[in-house]
Design an enzyme around this catalytic site. Structure first.
Site, PDB file in Angstrom:
ATOM      1  N   VAL A   1       0.838  -1.205   0.000  1.00  0.00           N
ATOM      2  CA  VAL A   1       0.000   0.000   0.000  1.00  0.00           C
ATOM      3  C   VAL A   1       0.872   1.254   0.000  1.00  0.00           C
ATOM      4  O   VAL A   1       0.624   2.205  -0.760  1.00  0.00           O
ATOM      5  CB  VAL A   1      -0.945   0.004   1.225  1.00  0.00           C
ATOM      6  CG1 VAL A   1      -1.635   1.361   1.358  1.00  0.00           C
ATOM      7  CG2 VAL A   1      -1.988  -1.092   1.086  1.00  0.00           C
ATOM      8  N   LYS A   2       1.907   1.272   0.832  1.00  0.00           N
ATOM      9  CA  LYS A   2       2.778   2.451   0.930  1.00  0.00           C
ATOM     10  C   LYS A   2       3.535   2.715  -0.372  1.00  0.00           C
ATOM     11  O   LYS A   2       3.617   3.853  -0.847  1.00  0.00           O
ATOM     12  CB  LYS A   2       3.773   2.273   2.083  1.00  0.00           C
ATOM     13  CG  LYS A   2       3.133   2.307   3.464  1.00  0.00           C
ATOM     14  CD  LYS A   2       4.172   2.065   4.553  1.00  0.00           C
ATOM     15  CE  LYS A   2       3.552   2.134   5.940  1.00  0.00           C
ATOM     16  NZ  LYS A   2       4.553   1.912   7.014  1.00  0.00           N
TER      17      LYS A   2
ATOM     18  N   GLU B   1       7.070   1.287 -11.555  1.00  0.00           N
ATOM     19  CA  GLU B   1       6.091   0.842 -12.544  1.00  0.00           C
ATOM     20  C   GLU B   1       4.979   0.042 -11.870  1.00  0.00           C
ATOM     21  O   GLU B   1       3.808   0.323 -12.058  1.00  0.00           O
ATOM     22  CB  GLU B   1       6.776   0.001 -13.626  1.00  0.00           C
ATOM     23  CG  GLU B   1       5.870  -0.395 -14.770  1.00  0.00           C
ATOM     24  CD  GLU B   1       5.411   0.777 -15.609  1.00  0.00           C
ATOM     25  OE1 GLU B   1       4.464   0.603 -16.397  1.00  0.00           O
ATOM     26  OE2 GLU B   1       5.973   1.888 -15.470  1.00  0.00           O
TER      27      GLU B   1
ATOM     28  N   GLU C   1      12.769  -8.369   2.634  1.00  0.00           N
ATOM     29  CA  GLU C   1      13.626  -8.044   1.498  1.00  0.00           C
ATOM     30  C   GLU C   1      12.818  -7.337   0.415  1.00  0.00           C
ATOM     31  O   GLU C   1      11.683  -7.713   0.135  1.00  0.00           O
ATOM     32  CB  GLU C   1      14.255  -9.317   0.915  1.00  0.00           C
ATOM     33  CG  GLU C   1      15.156  -9.055  -0.287  1.00  0.00           C
ATOM     34  CD  GLU C   1      15.650 -10.338  -0.935  1.00  0.00           C
ATOM     35  OE1 GLU C   1      16.882 -10.518  -0.995  1.00  0.00           O
ATOM     36  OE2 GLU C   1      14.814 -11.144  -1.377  1.00  0.00           O
TER      37      GLU C   1
ATOM     38  N   GLU D   1      14.176 -17.752 -15.751  1.00  0.00           N
ATOM     39  CA  GLU D   1      15.304 -18.522 -15.213  1.00  0.00           C
ATOM     40  C   GLU D   1      14.883 -19.305 -13.982  1.00  0.00           C
ATOM     41  O   GLU D   1      15.296 -20.455 -13.791  1.00  0.00           O
ATOM     42  CB  GLU D   1      16.459 -17.568 -14.882  1.00  0.00           C
ATOM     43  CG  GLU D   1      17.785 -18.262 -14.587  1.00  0.00           C
ATOM     44  CD  GLU D   1      17.969 -18.614 -13.133  1.00  0.00           C
ATOM     45  OE1 GLU D   1      18.900 -19.382 -12.821  1.00  0.00           O
ATOM     46  OE2 GLU D   1      17.168 -18.133 -12.295  1.00  0.00           O
TER      47      GLU D   1
ATOM     48  N   ARG E   1      18.645 -26.363   3.248  1.00  0.00           N
ATOM     49  CA  ARG E   1      19.723 -26.010   2.317  1.00  0.00           C
ATOM     50  C   ARG E   1      20.730 -25.063   2.946  1.00  0.00           C
ATOM     51  O   ARG E   1      21.930 -25.143   2.681  1.00  0.00           O
ATOM     52  CB  ARG E   1      19.094 -25.385   1.058  1.00  0.00           C
ATOM     53  CG  ARG E   1      20.071 -24.919   0.007  1.00  0.00           C
ATOM     54  CD  ARG E   1      19.374 -24.736  -1.337  1.00  0.00           C
ATOM     55  NE  ARG E   1      18.095 -24.080  -1.217  1.00  0.00           N
ATOM     56  CZ  ARG E   1      17.915 -22.755  -1.251  1.00  0.00           C
ATOM     57  NH1 ARG E   1      18.969 -21.960  -1.386  1.00  0.00           N
ATOM     58  NH2 ARG E   1      16.709 -22.224  -1.155  1.00  0.00           N
TER      59      ARG E   1
END
Length: 215
Positions: A21-22, A40, A139, A154, A58
């Site tokens: 939202v921000k 965009e 992130e 990819e 992992r």
């Protein structure tokens, strides 16, 4: 042990929803003021439980260290038209007071061996829960549309081949990544040339207007 994953992931889901939202609000402000925005569009997701567990194995992450050691349980992507927009968005994020940036990784001009390009920001974000404030790690990836297209394809191929690409495919993917970046550079040059022509055109109109008014 995490007994209820839904409860554990609730603050991450809230963070993603709030930040979408921000960030979309920033885009709307730019469009209103300037007619275009360096942003965009914005997407976000919380990592699925199966993916979290796979990454824990992992990366050898212990469950009791999950909140501290896994940075991308909450993830957002900001897509831009031009490479220059990426750094404008990064500057905007650095100035925000609601996020505490912990680490920046510039894979735009320091690409990964695979050819992958993007700008990653690891940050701490405070979520207001009914029991009080909870700070989580999250992130943000900032990239162009061309970079995002390559990374999406990819990633799907990587899943299909379990990361074991044939050498020929690796080489072709890397070449495709370079072609995508060259496209970004070409589009930036075209935009700059159009801006220069527009500036010259406006200057010619002004001069003509001044000459006519002096006659």
């Amino acid at each position: 042990m995490i007994e209820n994953w839904d409860d554990f992931l609730t603050p991450y889901k809230q963070a993603v929803d709030e930040l979408k939202v921000k960030l979309r609000g920033i885009r709307a402000q730019f469009l209103k003021v300037d007619g275009r925005s360096p942003i965009e569009f914005v997407t976000g997701r919380v990592k699925p439980v199966d993916s979290i567990k796979e990454k824990m194995v992992r990366r050898h992450i212990q469950e009791d260290r999950l909140e501290e050691d896994m940075e991308d349980i909450a993830g957002l992507r900001i897509m831009c038209q031009f490479v220059e927009d990426i750094y404008q968005v990064v500057d905007l994020l650095r100035k925000r007071t609601d996020i505490n940036i912990l680490e920046e990784r510039d894979y735009v001009h320091n690409k990964k061996p695979s050819g992958y390009r993007s700008y990653h920001i690891i940050f701490e974000y405070p979520v207001q829960m009914i029991g009080g404030e909870k700070k989580i790690l999250a992130e943000i990836q900032v990239r162009t549309l061309a970079m995002n297209f390559w990374a999406t394809v990819e990633h799907s191929l990587n899943y299909k081949y379990q990361g074991e690409f044939p050498d020929q495919l690796k080489s072709r993917l890397k070449s495709a990544a370079e072609a995508a970046f060259k496209l970004d550079e070409e589009m930036s040059e075209i935009r700059d040339e159009l801006r220069e022509k527009k500036t010259v055109s406006h200057e010619d109109v002004r001069k003509t207007s001044d000459e006519n008014s002096s006659v």
